[in-house]
Design an enzyme around this catalytic site. Structure first.
Site, PDB file in Angstrom:
ATOM      1  N   LYS A  74       0.768  -1.228   0.005  1.00 40.03           N
ATOM      2  CA  LYS A  74      -0.079   0.113   0.189  1.00 40.03           C
ATOM      3  C   LYS A  74       0.893   1.096  -0.050  1.00 40.03           C
ATOM      4  CE  LYS A  74      -3.437  -2.796  -0.046  1.00 40.03           C
ATOM      5  NZ  LYS A  74      -3.932  -3.063  -1.435  1.00 40.03           N
ATOM      6  N   GLU A 158      -2.394   8.484   7.480  1.00 43.84           N
ATOM      7  CA  GLU A 158      -3.042   9.247   6.701  1.00 43.84           C
ATOM      8  C   GLU A 158      -4.097  10.143   7.515  1.00 43.84           C
ATOM      9  OE1 GLU A 158      -3.620   6.608   3.385  1.00 43.84           O
ATOM     10  OE2 GLU A 158      -5.666   6.608   3.827  1.00 43.84           O
ATOM     11  N   HIS A 193     -16.427  -4.346   6.040  1.00 44.06           N
ATOM     12  CA  HIS A 193     -15.525  -4.276   4.915  1.00 44.06           C
ATOM     13  C   HIS A 193     -16.245  -5.417   3.700  1.00 44.06           C
ATOM     14  CE1 HIS A 193     -12.768  -2.009   6.832  1.00 44.06           C
ATOM     15  NE2 HIS A 193     -12.840  -2.689   7.816  1.00 44.06           N
ATOM     16  N   ARG A 249      -7.869  -7.579 -10.036  1.00 41.40           N
ATOM     17  CA  ARG A 249      -8.676  -8.706 -10.409  1.00 41.40           C
ATOM     18  C   ARG A 249     -10.217  -8.409 -11.053  1.00 41.40           C
ATOM     19  NH1 ARG A 249      -9.746  -7.728  -5.102  1.00 41.40           N
ATOM     20  NH2 ARG A 249     -12.079  -7.818  -4.640  1.00 41.40           N
TER      21      ARG A 249
HETATM   22  C1  MV4 Z   1      -9.769   4.922   5.038  1.00 44.21           C
HETATM   23  C2  MV4 Z   1     -11.055   5.426   5.515  1.00 44.21           C
HETATM   24  C3  MV4 Z   1     -11.261   6.814   6.096  1.00 44.21           C
HETATM   25  N1  MV4 Z   1     -10.012   7.633   6.054  1.00 44.21           N
HETATM   26  N2  MV4 Z   1      -8.808   5.839   4.894  1.00 44.21           N
HETATM   27  C4  MV4 Z   1     -10.980   0.240   4.928  1.00 44.21           C
HETATM   28  C5  MV4 Z   1     -10.280  -0.875   4.451  1.00 44.21           C
HETATM   29  C6  MV4 Z   1      -9.270  -0.364   3.606  1.00 44.21           C
HETATM   30  N3  MV4 Z   1     -10.071  -0.575   2.095  1.00 44.21           N
HETATM   31  C7  MV4 Z   1      -9.405   1.307   3.683  1.00 44.21           C
HETATM   32  N4  MV4 Z   1     -10.494   1.629   4.475  1.00 44.21           N
HETATM   33  C8  MV4 Z   1     -10.794   2.685   4.858  1.00 44.21           C
HETATM   34  N5  MV4 Z   1      -9.597   3.574   4.734  1.00 44.21           N
HETATM   35  C9  MV4 Z   1      -8.971   6.976   5.272  1.00 44.21           C
HETATM   36  N6  MV4 Z   1      -8.231   7.939   5.136  1.00 44.21           N
HETATM   37  C10 MV4 Z   1     -12.235   4.523   5.723  1.00 44.21           C
HETATM   38  C11 MV4 Z   1     -11.897   3.325   5.385  1.00 44.21           C
HETATM   39  C12 MV4 Z   1     -13.071   2.103   5.291  1.00 44.21           C
HETATM   40  C13 MV4 Z   1     -13.611   1.724   4.273  1.00 44.21           C
HETATM   41  C14 MV4 Z   1     -13.277   2.183   3.180  1.00 44.21           C
HETATM   42  C15 MV4 Z   1     -14.060   1.696   1.959  1.00 44.21           C
HETATM   43  C16 MV4 Z   1     -15.204   0.922   2.110  1.00 44.21           C
HETATM   44  C17 MV4 Z   1     -15.502   0.356   3.363  1.00 44.21           C
HETATM   45  C18 MV4 Z   1     -14.782   1.072   4.354  1.00 44.21           C
HETATM   46  C19 MV4 Z   1     -15.230   0.485   5.639  1.00 44.21           C
HETATM   47  C20 MV4 Z   1     -14.390   1.034   6.786  1.00 44.21           C
HETATM   48  C21 MV4 Z   1     -13.491   1.989   6.687  1.00 44.21           C
END
Ligand code: MV4
Length: 461
Positions: A74, A158, A193, A249
Site C-alpha cells: 500500500k 494518513e 468491509h 482482479r
Molecule cells: C480509510 C477510511 C477513512 N479515511 N482511509 C477500509 C479498508 C481499506 N479498504 C481502507 N479502508 C478505509 N480507509 C482514510 N484515510 C475508511 C476506510 C473504510 C472503508 C473504506 C471503503 C469501504 C468500506 C470501509 C469501511 C470501513 C473503513
C-alpha cells in the site's frame, strides 16, 4: 455449473485445495488448460500464483505478477499514484518506524489520523487516532495486528476521512498499452468491509467528477502497466476524491458495469489475455441507464448477519426485463461454512435509478431460497429506505440505519457463539464421524439457527 469438465482439487478446506498452487497447476496440466482464470477470491491477487502460472507456460487471465505486487504494497502504491498525479489521501507514503516518528507526522497531517497496515487492505490493522495521547497505544496495536494478519508489521498514517463514500472505477487494459475506464460503481453500503449493495453509476458524481475520477483511474492503471480488468478504489468526501487502493482482479460487482456499458467484461478479460487489442477507445464508451446489485448471502441479517448453513431445498429465481441472477447455487446444493457466504448476486437494470430500485424490490420479493436463512429481506428494506432512495450514502450507512438489520448487541454475541459452534461441528464432522448423507428429512443437526425467526420454512418473514 456451466463448466464442460470438473476436476478434483482436494478436500473442502480451501487451504488444502483452492489455495494450493501446486495442486491447481497439476490439475491445469492434466486438463490440458492453456490459461488459468483466478476468479475473484482465493489466489486472484497473489503475485506468486500469477508467476507460477506464467512459469508453467500457461496464460494467467489477469495482470502480471509485477503489477499485482506493486499494488499489493500500500505504501509503494501510494508513491506510484502520487508520481502519476493521482490524488491520494494526505499522509505518508512510507511506513513509520516508531510512535515518536508517528507523533511528528500526525501533527503535520492533523488529527484525527488513521494508522494503516502497509502490507494489506481490508481494514486489518487500521486504527483511528483522535488525540496525540492515543497514538502510542494505537501504533503498537496496529503494528501487532498487521504482523499477525500479513506477517509484516509495517504501518503508515494518513488523514482520517470520517464520512466518505466508496466509489470505484472499472478499468480495462490490453497488452498493447491501451487503458480505458468504464465508469464508476458506488459501493458504500457494506458491513465490516464486506460489500452488500453496489450500483452504477454513483448517484453522487457529476459528469465532471466522473471524468476526473475516470482519468485518474486510467493514470493509476498506466502507472503499473495494467493489463486486463481492474478496479481503482477511491474515497469521496465533500466533493474531493482520493485514491484508496487498486484491486488487480475482476470484482464480484462487475455486472453493474456490464449492464450500463453493454460490455461483457469476462469476455474482454479472455480476449485481452489472448493478446487481442481493445477495439474501442475511451470516446466510444457510453454509460446508459442504471444498474443495482444486491449480494444474496447465507446470513441471517436480522440476527447480526449470523451465518446460516443447510441444503437448498427450493430455489425460485426472479426474471423479467432488466433482471439478472448471477449465482452459484441450485436446489439440492449444500451450503457449508467452508466458503464465503455469497450465494449469488441479484442485479436489476433500468433507464433510471428509481426504476432500477423498483425492479430490485420486485425481484427480491420473487426470490425464494428455502433451506437456509439469507439476507434477501434485508435488501428489500434497503430498497425501501428513504436515504438510500435519495442516494444519501456513506460507508457508515449501515451503522446509521441499524433498524434495517434489526441487529442488537445480544444478537451479535449470539451470532459469534453460534458461529463458533457451527465451525466446531463442521470440524468434528470433517475429522470424525462420516458425513451425514444430505437430503431426506429436515436439516442435519446443528445447521439450523436456534434463533430462527418464526414463519420458517416457507419463507423468511
Ligand atoms: C480509510 C477510511 C477513512 N479515511 N482511509 C477500509 C479498508 C481499506 N479498504 C481502507 N479502508 C478505509 N480507509 C482514510 N484515510 C475508511 C476506510 C473504510 C472503508 C473504506 C471503503 C469501504 C468500506 C470501509 C469501511 C470501513 C473503513
Amino acid at each position: 455449473m456451466e463448466a464442460d469438465e470438473a476436476h478434483l482439487i482436494g478436500p473442502a478446506a480451501s487451504a488444502e485445495s483452492y489455495l494450493r498452487i501446486d495442486t491447481l497447476l497439476r490439475v491445469a496440466e492434466r486438463a490440458g488448460a492453456e490459461a488459468v482464470h483466478p476468479g475473484y477470491g482465493f489466489l486472484a491477487e497473489r503475485a506468486p500464483f500469477s508467476k507460477a502460472v506464467r512459469d508453467a507456460g500457461l496464460t494467467f487471465v489477469g495482470p502480471t505478477p509485477e503489477t499485482i505486487a506493486a499494488m499489493g504494497d500500500k505504501t509503494e502504491a501510494r508513491q506510484r499514484m502520487q508520481a502519476a498525479g493521482v490524488p491520494i489521501v494526505p499522509g505518508l507514503t512510507e511506513a513509520v518506524e516508531d510512535p515518536e516518528e508517528a507523533m511528528v507526522h500526525a501533527e503535520d497531517i492533523g488529527y484525527p489520523v488513521l494508522l494503516k497496515a502497509a502490507a494489506g487492505g481490508g481494514g486489518k490493522g487500521m486504527r483511528v487516532v483522535a488525540t496525540p495521547e492515543d497514538l502510542p497505544g494505537a501504533f503498537e496495536g496496529a503494528r501487532r495486528e498487521a504482523l499477525a494478519a500479513f506477517g509484516d508489521g509495517s504501518v503508515y498514517l494518513e488523514r482520517y476521512l470520517d464520512r466518505p463514500r466508496h466509489v470505484e472505477i472499472q478499468v480495462l487494459g490490453d497488452q498493447h498499452g491501451r487503458v480505458v475506464h468504464l465508469g464508476e460503481r458506488e459501493c458504500s453500503i457494506q458491513r465490516r468491509h464486506q460489500k452488500l449493495v453496489e450500483e452504477a453509476p454513483s448517484p453522487v458524481l457529476s459528469p465532471e467528477e466522473r471524468e476526473a475520477m475516470g482519468q485518474a483511474a486510467v493514470r493509476a492503471a498506466e502507472a503499473v502497466d495494467y493489463e486486463g480488468a481492474g478496479t481503482v478504489e477511491f474515497l469521496y468526501q465533500d466533493g474531493e476524491f482520493f485514491f484508496l487502493e487498486m484491486n488487480t482482479r475482476l470484482q464480484v460487482e462487475h455486472p453493474v458495469t456490464e449492464l450500463v456499458t453493454g460490455l461483457d467484461l469476462v469476455a474482454w478479460q479472455l480476449r485481452v489475455a489472448s493478446g487481442e487489442p481493445l477495439d474501442f477507445a475511451q470516446d466510444d464508451v457510453r454509460l446508459e441507464g442504471h444498474a443495482i446489485e444486491c449480494r444474496i448471502t447465507s446470513e441471517d441479517a436480522f440476527q447480526g448477519f449470523l451465518p446460516s448453513t443447510g441444503t437448498v431445498r427450493r430455489l425460485d429465481l426472479p426474471s423479467g426485463p432488466g433482471v439478472r441472477w448471477d449465482g452459484g447455487i441450485q436446489e439440492g446444493f449444500d451450503v457449508s461454512l467452508h466458503y464465503d457466504p455469497l450465494l449469488g448476486k441479484l442485479i436489476t437494470y433500468a433507464p433510471t435509478r428509481a426504476e432500477a430500485i423498483r425492479r430490485m424490490g420486485r425481484a427480491l420479493d420473487e426470490l425464494v431460497v428455502v433451506g437456509l436463512e439469507t439476507c434477501t429481506a434485508f435488501h428489500a428494506r434497503v430498497m425501501d429506505e428513504p436515504d438510500f432512495q435519495a442516494g444519501d450514502l456513506t460507508i457508515r450507512y449501515l451503522e446509521e440505519h441499524p433498524d434495517l438489520a434489526d441487529g442488537d448487541a445480544d444478537a451479535e454475541v449470539r451470532a459469534a457463539a453460534v458461529t463458533a459452534a457451527l465451525l466446531e461441528e463442521a470440524h468434528r464432522q470433517r475429522h470424525q464421524a462420516p458425513r451425514i448423507a444430505s437430503g431426506g428429512g429436515g436439516a442435519a443437526p446443528g445447521t439450523m439457527s436456534p434463533w430462527r425467526r418464526s414463519g420458517w420454512p416457507w419463507r423468511a418473514s
